[in-house]
Design a protein around this motif. Structure first.
Motif, PDB file in Angstrom:
ATOM      1  N   SER A 156      -4.046  -1.422  -0.728  1.00 47.88           N
ATOM      2  CA  SER A 156      -3.131  -2.056   0.219  1.00 47.88           C
ATOM      3  C   SER A 156      -2.193  -1.009   0.804  1.00 47.88           C
ATOM      4  O   SER A 156      -2.308   0.189   0.515  1.00 47.88           O
ATOM      5  N   ALA A 157      -1.281  -1.470   1.630  1.00 47.53           N
ATOM      6  CA  ALA A 157      -0.278  -0.577   2.217  1.00 47.53           C
ATOM      7  C   ALA A 157       0.955  -1.387   2.569  1.00 47.53           C
ATOM      8  O   ALA A 157       0.864  -2.582   2.861  1.00 47.53           O
ATOM      9  N   ARG A 158       2.101  -0.739   2.506  1.00 44.54           N
ATOM     10  CA  ARG A 158       3.357  -1.366   2.914  1.00 44.54           C
ATOM     11  C   ARG A 158       3.841  -0.675   4.189  1.00 44.54           C
ATOM     12  O   ARG A 158       3.802   0.554   4.287  1.00 44.54           O
ATOM     13  N   SER A 159       4.288  -1.467   5.122  1.00 43.77           N
ATOM     14  CA  SER A 159       4.778  -0.912   6.387  1.00 43.77           C
ATOM     15  C   SER A 159       6.282  -0.688   6.302  1.00 43.77           C
ATOM     16  O   SER A 159       7.057  -1.637   6.253  1.00 43.77           O
ATOM     17  N   CYS A 160       6.669   0.562   6.244  1.00 44.20           N
ATOM     18  CA  CYS A 160       8.084   0.927   6.319  1.00 44.20           C
ATOM     19  C   CYS A 160       8.242   1.736   7.603  1.00 44.20           C
ATOM     20  O   CYS A 160       7.667   1.391   8.622  1.00 44.20           O
ATOM     21  N   ARG A 161       8.999   2.800   7.587  1.00 40.71           N
ATOM     22  CA  ARG A 161       9.041   3.663   8.770  1.00 40.71           C
ATOM     23  C   ARG A 161       7.685   4.308   8.990  1.00 40.71           C
ATOM     24  O   ARG A 161       7.268   4.553  10.114  1.00 40.71           O
ATOM     25  N   VAL A 162       7.044   4.590   7.865  1.00 40.59           N
ATOM     26  CA  VAL A 162       5.651   5.048   7.919  1.00 40.59           C
ATOM     27  C   VAL A 162       4.879   4.204   6.911  1.00 40.59           C
ATOM     28  O   VAL A 162       5.439   3.745   5.910  1.00 40.59           O
ATOM     29  N   PRO A 163       3.590   3.967   7.134  1.00 38.25           N
ATOM     30  CA  PRO A 163       2.805   3.181   6.170  1.00 38.25           C
ATOM     31  C   PRO A 163       2.752   3.882   4.811  1.00 38.25           C
ATOM     32  O   PRO A 163       2.585   5.099   4.736  1.00 38.25           O
ATOM     33  N   ILE A 164       2.928   3.118   3.746  1.00 43.69           N
ATOM     34  CA  ILE A 164       2.871   3.659   2.389  1.00 43.69           C
ATOM     35  C   ILE A 164       1.625   3.108   1.704  1.00 43.69           C
ATOM     36  O   ILE A 164       1.442   1.895   1.606  1.00 43.69           O
ATOM     37  N   GLN A 165       0.770   4.016   1.246  1.00 44.51           N
ATOM     38  CA  GLN A 165      -0.461   3.607   0.574  1.00 44.51           C
ATOM     39  C   GLN A 165      -0.177   3.171  -0.859  1.00 44.51           C
ATOM     40  O   GLN A 165       0.790   3.599  -1.479  1.00 44.51           O
ATOM     41  N   GLY A 166      -1.048   2.315  -1.361  1.00 43.13           N
ATOM     42  CA  GLY A 166      -0.908   1.890  -2.742  1.00 43.13           C
ATOM     43  C   GLY A 166      -1.926   0.829  -3.098  1.00 43.13           C
ATOM     44  O   GLY A 166      -2.938   0.665  -2.410  1.00 43.13           O
ATOM     45  N   VAL A 167      -1.644   0.124  -4.180  1.00 39.33           N
ATOM     46  CA  VAL A 167      -2.523  -0.968  -4.601  1.00 39.33           C
ATOM     47  C   VAL A 167      -1.689  -2.221  -4.827  1.00 39.33           C
ATOM     48  O   VAL A 167      -0.522  -2.151  -5.212  1.00 39.33           O
ATOM     49  N   GLU A 168      -2.299  -3.345  -4.568  1.00 41.59           N
ATOM     50  CA  GLU A 168      -1.683  -4.645  -4.804  1.00 41.59           C
ATOM     51  C   GLU A 168      -2.302  -5.234  -6.064  1.00 41.59           C
ATOM     52  O   GLU A 168      -3.522  -5.200  -6.242  1.00 41.59           O
ATOM     53  N   LEU A 169      -1.472  -5.746  -6.954  1.00 42.24           N
ATOM     54  CA  LEU A 169      -1.966  -6.460  -8.123  1.00 42.24           C
ATOM     55  C   LEU A 169      -1.842  -7.947  -7.844  1.00 42.24           C
ATOM     56  O   LEU A 169      -0.734  -8.457  -7.645  1.00 42.24           O
ATOM     57  N   LEU A 170      -2.982  -8.625  -7.809  1.00 40.13           N
ATOM     58  CA  LEU A 170      -3.005 -10.043  -7.475  1.00 40.13           C
ATOM     59  C   LEU A 170      -3.332 -10.863  -8.716  1.00 40.13           C
ATOM     60  O   LEU A 170      -4.376 -10.664  -9.337  1.00 40.13           O
ATOM     61  N   PRO A 171      -2.452 -11.786  -9.110  1.00 38.14           N
ATOM     62  CA  PRO A 171      -2.721 -12.593 -10.305  1.00 38.14           C
ATOM     63  C   PRO A 171      -3.945 -13.475 -10.129  1.00 38.14           C
ATOM     64  O   PRO A 171      -4.204 -13.984  -9.041  1.00 38.14           O
ATOM     65  N   VAL A 172      -4.685 -13.630 -11.203  1.00 35.68           N
ATOM     66  CA  VAL A 172      -5.903 -14.436 -11.196  1.00 35.68           C
ATOM     67  C   VAL A 172      -5.678 -15.654 -12.072  1.00 35.68           C
ATOM     68  O   VAL A 172      -5.298 -15.523 -13.236  1.00 35.68           O
ATOM     69  N   TYR A 173      -5.906 -16.831 -11.505  1.00 32.67           N
ATOM     70  CA  TYR A 173      -5.871 -18.056 -12.295  1.00 32.67           C
ATOM     71  C   TYR A 173      -7.294 -18.394 -12.693  1.00 32.67           C
ATOM     72  O   TYR A 173      -8.246 -18.022 -12.029  1.00 32.67           O
ATOM     73  N   ARG A 174      -7.435 -19.096 -13.780  1.00 33.60           N
ATOM     74  CA  ARG A 174      -8.776 -19.399 -14.292  1.00 33.60           C
ATOM     75  C   ARG A 174      -9.592 -20.175 -13.271  1.00 33.60           C
ATOM     76  O   ARG A 174      -9.095 -20.941 -12.513  1.00 33.60           O
TER      77      ARG A 174
END
Length: 298
Positions: free
Chosen positions: A280-298
């Motif tokens: 994923s990426a976050r948009s600040c003054r410049v895009p910041i790369q990274g990863v998103e942790l998404l919770p999983v329900y059963r």
């Protein structure tokens, strides 16, 4: 070790809850703990011989629970937390949301409750085994299941398909037992919390698609499981690299992590919950790369 109805429910409901702030999810959990205490006390008495008396006393005490104020809830929370900590089955750890880039870069301190993994697993798997398999269903299981249902924790333990099966099973049990009919027919939340719990069910039902599960769209603090963003270099890395880097960061911040292969997908178990890791990426003054942790329900 055998746990009371109240302790079993508390270990399920408090796991992952914010230990420092009075969230809506925790209010529902603490009121559930109060209801568990009432129910387990009544079940130990001979009042069941007179079902009308049982129902009247049960309903009367649930009405009192609806009127609990903040001071009473905090007192009960401290009491049950002290008991579970003394039994070494509950602890306070850094809140997973505190690992989100927006929080840890601002040095925001956040804490949450974490149930002992073995105790949590034993309780939830026992409930699943009793209710999903043919055979006798005990009063204790019905009581804990009712509490879990009323406090919006069903999605933490059962899949959508399993919940449909359980719904049908509970109707059968209510028809077979007057006691179960009385228990399963009650609720103990105010109108505001009922609206919140219905919203929570609605939000979770939206995410039946496995690649959308857990995304917090509108009200992230309504759920104890949070989608978080960890900044890291993505370019030139593999899926395994990103997963390992995220797990290393989380371990450094006080969380237990484990890779689990579920069917064709690798997920990460963080404390007692399951997550997918997504570039994923976050948009600040410049895009910041990274990863998103998404919770999983059963």
């Amino acid at each position: 070790m055998d746990y009371t109805i109240m302790e079993q429910f508390a270990l399920v409901a408090l796991d992952g809850q914010d230990s420092m702030h009075n969230t809506m999810a925790k209010k529902a959990a603490v009121m559930g703990i109060a209801a568990a205490n009432v129910l387990q006390t009544l079940l130990m008495e001979d009042v069941q011989e007179n079902m009308n008396e049982f129902k009247n006393r049960f309903c009367h005490q649930l009405e009192n629970i609806k009127k609990m104020n903040g001071k009473q809830r905090r007192s009960l929370e401290k009491e049950i937390v002290s008991i579970l900590k003394a039994e070494n089955v509950l602890e306070e750890v850094p809140n997973l949301l505190g690992c989100d880039m927006n929080y840890y870069t601002a040095n925001v301190t956040m804490r949450e409750y974490k149930s002992n993994e073995d105790a949590y697993q034993r309780i939830t798997e026992s409930i699943r085994a009793v209710i999903l398999e043919p055979g006798e269903v005990t009063e204790e299981t019905v009581a804990v299941l009712w509490l879990i249902r009323e406090c919006g924790c069903m999605h933490d333990i059962f899949s959508i398909e399993e919940q449909h099966k359980i719904g049908a099973r509970l109707i059968e049990l209510s028809a077979e037992s007057q006691l179960y009919k009385v228990i399963l027919g009650q609720e103990f939340h105010s109108g505001v919390r009922q609206t919140y719990l219905k919203y929570l069910d609605f939000k979770r039902n939206i995410f039946k698609n496995p690649y959308l599960e857990g995304v917090n769209l509108l009200f992230p603090f309504f759920d104890r499981r949070q989608a978080i963003f960890i900044d890291m270099v993505i370019l030139g890395t593999t899926v395994k690299d990103r997963r390992q880097n995220a797990m290393k960061f989380l371990r450094e911040n006080g969380h237990s992590c484990e890779e689990l292969r579920i069917e064709s997908e690798t997920m990460v178990k963080i404390d007692n919950a399951y997550y997918r890791i997504w570039p994923s990426a976050r948009s600040c003054r410049v895009p910041i790369q990274g990863v998103e942790l998404l919770p999983v329900y059963r």
